[in-house]
Scaffold this motif. Structure first.
Motif, PDB file in Angstrom:
ATOM      1  N   LYS A  30       3.168  -1.016  -2.903  1.00 55.23           N
ATOM      2  CA  LYS A  30       4.510  -0.876  -2.321  1.00 55.23           C
ATOM      3  C   LYS A  30       5.578  -1.331  -3.312  1.00 55.23           C
ATOM      4  O   LYS A  30       6.648  -0.725  -3.408  1.00 55.23           O
ATOM      5  CB  LYS A  30       4.609  -1.684  -1.025  1.00 55.23           C
ATOM      6  CG  LYS A  30       3.769  -1.127   0.106  1.00 55.23           C
ATOM      7  CD  LYS A  30       3.889  -1.994   1.345  1.00 55.23           C
ATOM      8  CE  LYS A  30       3.001  -1.449   2.470  1.00 55.23           C
ATOM      9  NZ  LYS A  30       3.076  -2.291   3.688  1.00 55.23           N
ATOM     10  N   LYS A  31       5.263  -2.390  -4.041  1.00 59.63           N
ATOM     11  CA  LYS A  31       6.223  -2.900  -5.021  1.00 59.63           C
ATOM     12  C   LYS A  31       6.482  -1.871  -6.113  1.00 59.63           C
ATOM     13  O   LYS A  31       7.641  -1.647  -6.515  1.00 59.63           O
ATOM     14  CB  LYS A  31       5.695  -4.197  -5.639  1.00 59.63           C
ATOM     15  CG  LYS A  31       6.625  -4.806  -6.674  1.00 59.63           C
ATOM     16  CD  LYS A  31       6.050  -6.089  -7.253  1.00 59.63           C
ATOM     17  CE  LYS A  31       6.972  -6.673  -8.313  1.00 59.63           C
ATOM     18  NZ  LYS A  31       6.392  -7.923  -8.914  1.00 59.63           N
ATOM     19  N   GLU A  32       5.424  -1.226  -6.599  1.00 65.06           N
ATOM     20  CA  GLU A  32       5.575  -0.234  -7.670  1.00 65.06           C
ATOM     21  C   GLU A  32       6.367   0.972  -7.193  1.00 65.06           C
ATOM     22  O   GLU A  32       7.216   1.490  -7.923  1.00 65.06           O
ATOM     23  CB  GLU A  32       4.190   0.190  -8.167  1.00 65.06           C
ATOM     24  CG  GLU A  32       3.475  -0.893  -8.961  1.00 65.06           C
ATOM     25  CD  GLU A  32       2.013  -0.575  -9.219  1.00 65.06           C
ATOM     26  OE1 GLU A  32       1.444  -1.138 -10.165  1.00 65.06           O
ATOM     27  OE2 GLU A  32       1.430   0.239  -8.454  1.00 65.06           O
ATOM     28  N   LEU A  33       6.106   1.425  -5.965  1.00 66.77           N
ATOM     29  CA  LEU A  33       6.868   2.557  -5.433  1.00 66.77           C
ATOM     30  C   LEU A  33       8.326   2.169  -5.216  1.00 66.77           C
ATOM     31  O   LEU A  33       9.230   2.951  -5.522  1.00 66.77           O
ATOM     32  CB  LEU A  33       6.252   3.039  -4.114  1.00 66.77           C
ATOM     33  CG  LEU A  33       6.996   4.196  -3.424  1.00 66.77           C
ATOM     34  CD1 LEU A  33       7.120   5.403  -4.343  1.00 66.77           C
ATOM     35  CD2 LEU A  33       6.307   4.575  -2.118  1.00 66.77           C
ATOM     36  N   PRO A  41      10.272  -3.594  -1.577  1.00 69.19           N
ATOM     37  CA  PRO A  41       8.962  -3.371  -0.936  1.00 69.19           C
ATOM     38  C   PRO A  41       9.037  -3.384   0.585  1.00 69.19           C
ATOM     39  O   PRO A  41       8.324  -2.625   1.247  1.00 69.19           O
ATOM     40  CB  PRO A  41       8.117  -4.531  -1.464  1.00 69.19           C
ATOM     41  CG  PRO A  41       8.724  -4.861  -2.792  1.00 69.19           C
ATOM     42  CD  PRO A  41      10.204  -4.659  -2.597  1.00 69.19           C
ATOM     43  N   SER A  42       9.905  -4.230   1.138  1.00 67.12           N
ATOM     44  CA  SER A  42      10.031  -4.272   2.604  1.00 67.12           C
ATOM     45  C   SER A  42      10.608  -2.965   3.132  1.00 67.12           C
ATOM     46  O   SER A  42      10.255  -2.520   4.234  1.00 67.12           O
ATOM     47  CB  SER A  42      10.907  -5.456   3.032  1.00 67.12           C
ATOM     48  OG  SER A  42      12.209  -5.354   2.476  1.00 67.12           O
ATOM     49  N   ALA A  43      11.483  -2.331   2.345  1.00 65.95           N
ATOM     50  CA  ALA A  43      12.039  -1.033   2.755  1.00 65.95           C
ATOM     51  C   ALA A  43      10.936   0.019   2.778  1.00 65.95           C
ATOM     52  O   ALA A  43      10.864   0.839   3.704  1.00 65.95           O
ATOM     53  CB  ALA A  43      13.155  -0.617   1.807  1.00 65.95           C
ATOM     54  N   VAL A  44      10.063  -0.023   1.788  1.00 66.49           N
ATOM     55  CA  VAL A  44       8.934   0.920   1.752  1.00 66.49           C
ATOM     56  C   VAL A  44       8.041   0.707   2.975  1.00 66.49           C
ATOM     57  O   VAL A  44       7.579   1.677   3.594  1.00 66.49           O
ATOM     58  CB  VAL A  44       8.122   0.754   0.451  1.00 66.49           C
ATOM     59  CG1 VAL A  44       6.836   1.570   0.506  1.00 66.49           C
ATOM     60  CG2 VAL A  44       8.953   1.169  -0.757  1.00 66.49           C
ATOM     61  N   THR A  45       7.804  -0.562   3.334  1.00 70.73           N
ATOM     62  CA  THR A  45       7.016  -0.868   4.531  1.00 70.73           C
ATOM     63  C   THR A  45       7.644  -0.238   5.759  1.00 70.73           C
ATOM     64  O   THR A  45       6.947   0.340   6.612  1.00 70.73           O
ATOM     65  CB  THR A  45       6.904  -2.388   4.725  1.00 70.73           C
ATOM     66  OG1 THR A  45       6.246  -2.968   3.600  1.00 70.73           O
ATOM     67  CG2 THR A  45       6.129  -2.728   5.995  1.00 70.73           C
ATOM     68  N   GLN A  46       8.966  -0.335   5.871  1.00 66.63           N
ATOM     69  CA  GLN A  46       9.684   0.239   7.015  1.00 66.63           C
ATOM     70  C   GLN A  46       9.567   1.758   7.031  1.00 66.63           C
ATOM     71  O   GLN A  46       9.357   2.368   8.079  1.00 66.63           O
ATOM     72  CB  GLN A  46      11.158  -0.171   6.963  1.00 66.63           C
ATOM     73  CG  GLN A  46      11.420  -1.653   7.130  1.00 66.63           C
ATOM     74  CD  GLN A  46      11.090  -2.140   8.545  1.00 66.63           C
ATOM     75  OE1 GLN A  46      11.521  -1.559   9.521  1.00 66.63           O
ATOM     76  NE2 GLN A  46      10.299  -3.202   8.621  1.00 66.63           N
ATOM     77  N   TYR A  47       9.679   2.370   5.860  1.00 68.27           N
ATOM     78  CA  TYR A  47       9.573   3.836   5.783  1.00 68.27           C
ATOM     79  C   TYR A  47       8.185   4.296   6.229  1.00 68.27           C
ATOM     80  O   TYR A  47       8.047   5.254   6.989  1.00 68.27           O
ATOM     81  CB  TYR A  47       9.818   4.327   4.349  1.00 68.27           C
ATOM     82  CG  TYR A  47      11.185   4.031   3.779  1.00 68.27           C
ATOM     83  CD1 TYR A  47      12.303   3.940   4.597  1.00 68.27           C
ATOM     84  CD2 TYR A  47      11.358   3.824   2.410  1.00 68.27           C
ATOM     85  CE1 TYR A  47      13.563   3.659   4.075  1.00 68.27           C
ATOM     86  CE2 TYR A  47      12.606   3.552   1.879  1.00 68.27           C
ATOM     87  CZ  TYR A  47      13.704   3.466   2.703  1.00 68.27           C
ATOM     88  OH  TYR A  47      14.936   3.198   2.172  1.00 68.27           O
ATOM     89  N   GLU A  48       7.141   3.601   5.739  1.00 73.42           N
ATOM     90  CA  GLU A  48       5.767   4.002   6.045  1.00 73.42           C
ATOM     91  C   GLU A  48       5.430   3.813   7.520  1.00 73.42           C
ATOM     92  O   GLU A  48       4.583   4.532   8.073  1.00 73.42           O
ATOM     93  CB  GLU A  48       4.781   3.222   5.176  1.00 73.42           C
ATOM     94  CG  GLU A  48       4.867   3.577   3.694  1.00 73.42           C
ATOM     95  CD  GLU A  48       3.858   2.843   2.837  1.00 73.42           C
ATOM     96  OE1 GLU A  48       3.745   3.169   1.645  1.00 73.42           O
ATOM     97  OE2 GLU A  48       3.178   1.929   3.356  1.00 73.42           O
ATOM     98  N   ALA A  49       6.095   2.850   8.157  1.00 72.26           N
ATOM     99  CA  ALA A  49       5.852   2.583   9.573  1.00 72.26           C
ATOM    100  C   ALA A  49       6.733   3.439  10.474  1.00 72.26           C
ATOM    101  O   ALA A  49       6.590   3.416  11.700  1.00 72.26           O
ATOM    102  CB  ALA A  49       6.080   1.106   9.867  1.00 72.26           C
ATOM    103  N   GLY A  50       7.656   4.186   9.871  1.00 67.16           N
ATOM    104  CA  GLY A  50       8.563   5.010  10.659  1.00 67.16           C
ATOM    105  C   GLY A  50       9.622   4.210  11.386  1.00 67.16           C
ATOM    106  O   GLY A  50      10.216   4.678  12.357  1.00 67.16           O
ATOM    107  N   LYS A  51       9.875   2.984  10.913  1.00 67.68           N
ATOM    108  CA  LYS A  51      10.842   2.109  11.583  1.00 67.68           C
ATOM    109  C   LYS A  51      12.226   2.158  10.955  1.00 67.68           C
ATOM    110  O   LYS A  51      13.138   1.486  11.410  1.00 67.68           O
ATOM    111  CB  LYS A  51      10.314   0.670  11.569  1.00 67.68           C
ATOM    112  CG  LYS A  51       9.044   0.478  12.385  1.00 67.68           C
ATOM    113  CD  LYS A  51       8.569  -0.963  12.349  1.00 67.68           C
ATOM    114  CE  LYS A  51       7.311  -1.135  13.186  1.00 67.68           C
ATOM    115  NZ  LYS A  51       6.816  -2.544  13.158  1.00 67.68           N
ATOM    116  N   SER A  52      12.345   2.911   9.885  1.00 65.52           N
ATOM    117  CA  SER A  52      13.638   3.025   9.213  1.00 65.52           C
ATOM    118  C   SER A  52      13.818   4.463   8.761  1.00 65.52           C
ATOM    119  O   SER A  52      12.912   5.057   8.175  1.00 65.52           O
ATOM    120  CB  SER A  52      13.705   2.078   8.010  1.00 65.52           C
ATOM    121  OG  SER A  52      14.940   2.228   7.326  1.00 65.52           O
TER     122      SER A  52
END
Length: 384
Positions: A30-33, A41-52
């Protein structure tokens, strides 16, 4: 007929889970992306979870960073198979990073989706045709018996198996060839939606590949409920592979009682196994003494053939996907198939060629681009 849509269409029909899938497919944390798209990385987590929600700009950055078409992320694509990474039995060096294993797993999921796509279009693949057993009830000393039982179920007799890939495919196993990587990942096995699958390093030596096929078959037969990478489970798979490829009764009658290179080269060619596997089996069956076995290993080390074996035979390669593509090649265009799967045409072709699909078949599925008609305006010029 499938047709490419605008990036906005795919953003409106986004499947957030495919962001994570694309990231793991390309071996990125997630950090690399996040660094590639200018986010956290937290934004990527949100995108992958469909929460953002994603802006079109960020969506475009994701597609470019992950080297996939916009269509890759669409929920309108042919569905990916449900599969569990935690249930995979990896045959790998323990130093292989977890992300590299995830990358291989994601690649296998993508290839299996091609099999699924073809099945949905009427291609009938072989049904599973081998027995399975509860591994918790199987004792190591019984492996020889099980190996013979599986051979009997497949009508194999007790002779050599020249084509392990062909055998597995006839038993309903889907074989997926993995891209050659720097990390040492020989292969792994699991069940995708009730279908047995074996994943093998496409760059392995032929004799090593034979053993890997048999090793992974053991996981499918015994270990659907077993804990992956349990040392006892891996040892049992090795013992099964050895017994399955070289049945005790027939191998004992054929194997030399002392090591000589030329003799074991003959064993290798006849039994379609590596010399290393043949020597180990000979020691296991008491054909070679421990002293003779160690002497053979020393001799091979000095000759430089322990790590790089001599006299390799042609590799046993899968052909099931090639056969399936031949059935549909006159009715399905490669660009349409790629779009339905959320891939680029070039990317799909690369995957299929790696899976041993003939370029000739793919050429049939790739009609030549029509050239615009050239009009010679000179014929209309006024020559007066």
């Amino acid at each position: 007929m499938s047709a490419e849509k605008s990036p906005h269409f795919y953003l409106q029909n986004l499947d957030p889970g495919r962001i994570k899938f694309a990231r793991e497919l390309h071996g990125l944390t997630k950090k690399e992306l996040a660094e590639k798209i200018g986010k956290t990385p937290s934004a990527v987590t949100q995108y992958e979870a469909g929460k953002s929600g994603l802006s079109l700009e960020t969506f475009t950055a994701l597609a470019h960073a992950l080297s996939v078409p916009f269509s890759f992320f669409s929920k309108c694509n042919h569905p990916l198979p449900t599969a569990s990474f935690s249930e995979c039995h990896f045959r790998a060096n323990r130093r292989v990073p977890q992300m590299e294993r995830l990358r291989a797993f994601s690649f296998a999921v993508q290839v299996f989706s091609i099999f699924s796509y073809l099945a949905d279009r009427g291609v009938h693949f072989p049904e599973t045709a081998f027995p399975t057993f509860d591994g918790s009830q199987v004792q190591e000393r019984e492996i020889e018996k099980y190996a013979v039982e599986v051979r009997s179920a497949a009508n194999l007799g007790l002779g050599p198996i020249p084509n392990m890939a062909g055998l597995l495919e006839s038993l309903g196993v889907r074989i997926i060839l993995l891209p050659a990587r720097e990390a040492k990942l020989d292969g792994f096995a699991t069940w995708f939606e009730g279908t047995p699958c074996v994943m093998i390093d496409s760059n392995s030596a032929a004799s090593r590949m034979q053993f890997d096929y048999a090793h992974e078959l053991a996981h499918l037969i015994f270990d659907e409920e077993s804990t992956p990478e349990d040392p006892l489970v891996e040892r049992r798979a090795n013992r099964f592979a050895s017994a399955f490829l070289m049945p005790a009764t027939s191998f004992r009658a054929d194997c030399p009682q002392f090591y000589r290179q030329s003799h074991f080269v003959s064993v290798k060619k006849y039994w379609h196994v590596s010399i290393a596997a043949a020597l180990y089996r000979a020691r296991e069956l008491g054909i070679l003494s421990e002293k003779s076995y160690k002497s053979a290993q020393i001799s091979r080390s000095r000759a430089g053939t322990r790590m790089q074996e001599e006299e390799e035979f042609p590799p046993s390669m899968p052909s099931l996907l090639d056969q399936a593509m031949r059935l549909v090649c006159h009715d399905v265009r490669l660009d349409e198939m790629a779009l339905d799967l959320g891939m680029s045409q070039h990317g799909l072709r690369d995957i299929l060629e790696l899976q041993n699909v003939s370029p000739d078949v793919l050429d049939v599925m790739t009609p030549p681009t029509k050239k615009a008609r050239i009009i010679d305006f000179s014929v209309y010029r006024d020559t007066d």
